[in-house]
Design an enzyme around this catalytic site. Structure first.
Site, PDB file in Angstrom:
ATOM      1  N   LYS A   1     108.858  82.684  22.111  1.00  0.00           N
ATOM      2  CA  LYS A   1     107.085  81.813  22.361  1.00  0.00           C
ATOM      3  C   LYS A   1     107.928  80.345  22.233  1.00  0.00           C
ATOM      4  O   LYS A   1     106.996  79.645  23.611  1.00  0.00           O
ATOM      5  CB  LYS A   1     106.065  81.635  20.887  1.00  0.00           C
TER       6      LYS A   1
ATOM      7  N   GLU B   1     105.111  89.071  26.836  1.00  0.00           N
ATOM      8  CA  GLU B   1     103.865  89.125  25.841  1.00  0.00           C
ATOM      9  C   GLU B   1     104.444  89.338  24.409  1.00  0.00           C
ATOM     10  O   GLU B   1     103.430  89.085  23.648  1.00  0.00           O
ATOM     11  CB  GLU B   1     103.001  91.201  25.998  1.00  0.00           C
TER      12      GLU B   1
ATOM     13  N   ILE C   1      99.470  92.472  18.807  1.00  0.00           N
ATOM     14  CA  ILE C   1      98.078  92.122  20.458  1.00  0.00           C
ATOM     15  C   ILE C   1      98.554  92.025  21.756  1.00  0.00           C
ATOM     16  O   ILE C   1      99.368  91.427  22.258  1.00  0.00           O
ATOM     17  CB  ILE C   1      97.348  90.979  19.659  1.00  0.00           C
TER      18      ILE C   1
ATOM     19  N   LYS D   1     102.444  79.756  20.632  1.00  0.00           N
ATOM     20  CA  LYS D   1     101.154  79.989  21.497  1.00  0.00           C
ATOM     21  C   LYS D   1     100.777  79.852  22.287  1.00  0.00           C
ATOM     22  O   LYS D   1     100.135  80.436  23.661  1.00  0.00           O
ATOM     23  CB  LYS D   1     101.260  81.534  20.339  1.00  0.00           C
TER      24      LYS D   1
ATOM     25  N   GLY E   1     106.370  91.098  13.100  1.00  0.00           N
ATOM     26  CA  GLY E   1     106.826  92.501  11.957  1.00  0.00           C
ATOM     27  C   GLY E   1     107.388  93.139  13.644  1.00  0.00           C
ATOM     28  O   GLY E   1     107.556  92.826  14.283  1.00  0.00           O
TER      29      GLY E   1
HETATM   30  N1  HSE Z   1     106.034  83.057  11.463  1.00  0.00           N
HETATM   31  C1  HSE Z   1     104.715  83.683  12.427  1.00  0.00           C
HETATM   32  C2  HSE Z   1     104.275  84.098  11.502  1.00  0.00           C
HETATM   33  C3  HSE Z   1     105.262  84.599  13.265  1.00  0.00           C
HETATM   34  O1  HSE Z   1     103.740  83.821  10.552  1.00  0.00           O
HETATM   35  O2  HSE Z   1     103.049  84.359  12.095  1.00  0.00           O
HETATM   36  C4  HSE Z   1     105.564  85.626  14.531  1.00  0.00           C
HETATM   37  O3  HSE Z   1     105.489  83.859  15.698  1.00  0.00           O
END
Ligand code: HSE
Length: 454
Positions: free
Chosen positions: A123, A147, A154, A223, A321
């Site tokens: 990202k 993606e 998602i 994002k 994850g």
């Molecule tokens: N550290 C990020 C989160 C994970 O907590 O959503 C991936 O961007």
């Protein structure tokens, strides 16, 4: 449970095998390799080709080779820390899951220039250099798929570019950072302090190596910049973001909002006005506690898209994850293997290199409802004066809350919470400056946006 049997593609008894190069064999890389190995036959059935990882590039091979020996997902002999060896392998598609913007960027450019399709989960790199990277892919007649860069498992990019393609997107509202959502959920549900919730999020491994990226709103912002580009066909990047994090949210705000029926969420918001201007920002917002986004708890992510034909659509799932992210990476891989993604990419106008340049809506012109918490002078007429100051700027009030202090006033002041009707943020700031000038409040009032969503 026994694995289902997937026969090879009816098109061919022996589906062609396509070589894959994997950059990064950490948590996500291992998940990707595992998924490819586990579902080889099912994938061959689905796309008529078999993916085979033929080279794995890592910074330090020791641990990666050791893991490969025990996992049986890849041949340990294909692990290398030599980029030339990696690029010499017979691969058509390169998957980058190493992260970082410098070396990973160099490798992606090298792969694209060598005519290899690239799938990336990066990202930070996409939000920074997406435009140049997509242009490079196009020049080399290959595709760049990303993606997994947004909201982990998602499939939001596929939703925007396929299922929701018929819509003019009016707005996109996302819980895009699991760490922040976990912290806020614990503050709301358990009454934990911000510091305690952050420490627990780190212990659970949710936070980035540098948690400042999470709590400052920057991770969600990267994002959002990518998603807004796709949703509105604009050339948005991280420089367009206006980010406010959750590090200044106190339990007092959480509780005051709850009392009025609102829960606090860190939202990435991209809205496109009728004049074409785009509002792009990440900030803590109050959402009604019955709104669907208020039901997104813990480390989960959710993205809400409002389209002119479809109305409101919500996608919910794990935003980070190992296996959720691997799910998105491998989906891109399969779409690339099948030829679907490269064909769509070739003509797509939603990639940042083809996005229109756009005008940002300045933050002060954003229209919304707002929550104001002020430390107001405990004197007759204060509340009237505060609401009059707001009224003079055309700002109505939808709710007010003030409590008797159990232990007397604090320096002659009491906290007062006001929820406004829809107003321009710049006018809210003007009203607040007037509160301070007239000596009605002490300290810095807290202003939090209130977002009305289904
Ligand atoms: N550290 C990020 C989160 C994970 O907590 O959503 C991936 O961007």
């Amino acid at each position: 449970m026994p694995e289902p049997h997937y026969p090879v593609s009816p098109m061919s008894e022996q589906p062609p095998t396509i070589g894959i190069g994997l950059i990064g064999y950490g948590t996500v890389g291992r998940g990707v390799a595992h998924l490819i190995k586990k579902h080889t036959d099912m994938y061959a059935q689905r796309v008529g080709k078999q993916a085979q990882i033929r080279s794995v590039l890592v910074r330090t091979p020791g641990k990666a080779t050791e893991y490969a020996q025990t996992s049986d997902d890849i041949d340990p002999a294909i692990v290398t820390n030599n980029a030339d060896t990696f690029f010499a392998a017979d691969v058509d598609i390169v998957i980058e899951v190493a992260g970082g913007t410098t070396t990973a960027g160099d490798y992606i450019r090298r792969a694209l220039s060598a005519g290899k399709h690239v799938v990336s989960a990066n990202k930070a790199l996409l939000a920074k250099d997406g435009k140049a990277l997509c242009a490079l892919a196009r020049e080399n007649n290959v595709a760049l798929a990303y993606e997994a860069s947004c909201a982990g498992g998602i499939p939001i990019i596929a939703a925007l570019t396929q299922g929701l393609m018929a819509n003019h997107v009016d707005g996109l509202y996302g819980i895009l950072n699991g760490t922040c959502n976990y912290i806020l959920t614990q503050m709301i549900k358990q009454g934990w302090t911000y510091e305690h919730a952050l420490k627990t999020a780190q212990d659970l491994g949710y936070a980035e190596a540098d948690p400042a990226l999470d709590v400052s709103g920057m991770d969600a912002g990267q994002k959002l910049a990518i998603l807004a580009g796709i949703a509105f066909c604009i050339d948005s990047n991280e420089t367009h973001l206006n980010c406010t994090g959750i590090d200044t949210i106190s339990l007092d705000d959480v509780k005051a909002g709850q009392e009025l029926g609102y829960d606090i969420k860190l939202l990435g918001i991209a809205e496109q006005g009728e004049d074409g201007r785009v509002a792009l920002g990440v900030e803590p917002c109050f959402v009604h506690d019955e709104a669907i986004l208020a039901q997104v708890h813990g480390a989960f992510n959710a993205v809400s898209v409002v389209g002119d034909a479809v109305g409101h659509v919500l996608l919910y799932g794990q935003g980070a994850g190992q296996m959720p992210t691997a799910s998105a990476v491998v989906a891109d891989l399969l779409d690339t293997l099948s030829g679907g993604y490269p064909a769509a990419f070739k003509d797509a106008g939603w990639t940042p290199d083809r996005g229109r340049s756009f005008e940002l809506l300045p933050p002060e012109d954003v229209q919304s409802r707002y929550y104001l918490r002020v430390d107001a002078l405990d004197a007759p007429g204060t509340l009237g004066k505060l609401t009059t100051a707001l009224g003079k700027l055309g700002i109505g009030i939808s709710a007010v809350s003030q409590h008797e202090s159990a232990d007397g006033t604090h320096d002659g002041h009491l906290p007062v919470v006001l929820l406004t009707d829809k107003a321009r943020r710049g006018d809210i700031d003007t009203a607040i400056a007037e509160f301070a000038q007239s000596g009605l409040v002490q300290g810095t009032p807290r202003v939090i946006r209130v977002v009305d969503l289904p």
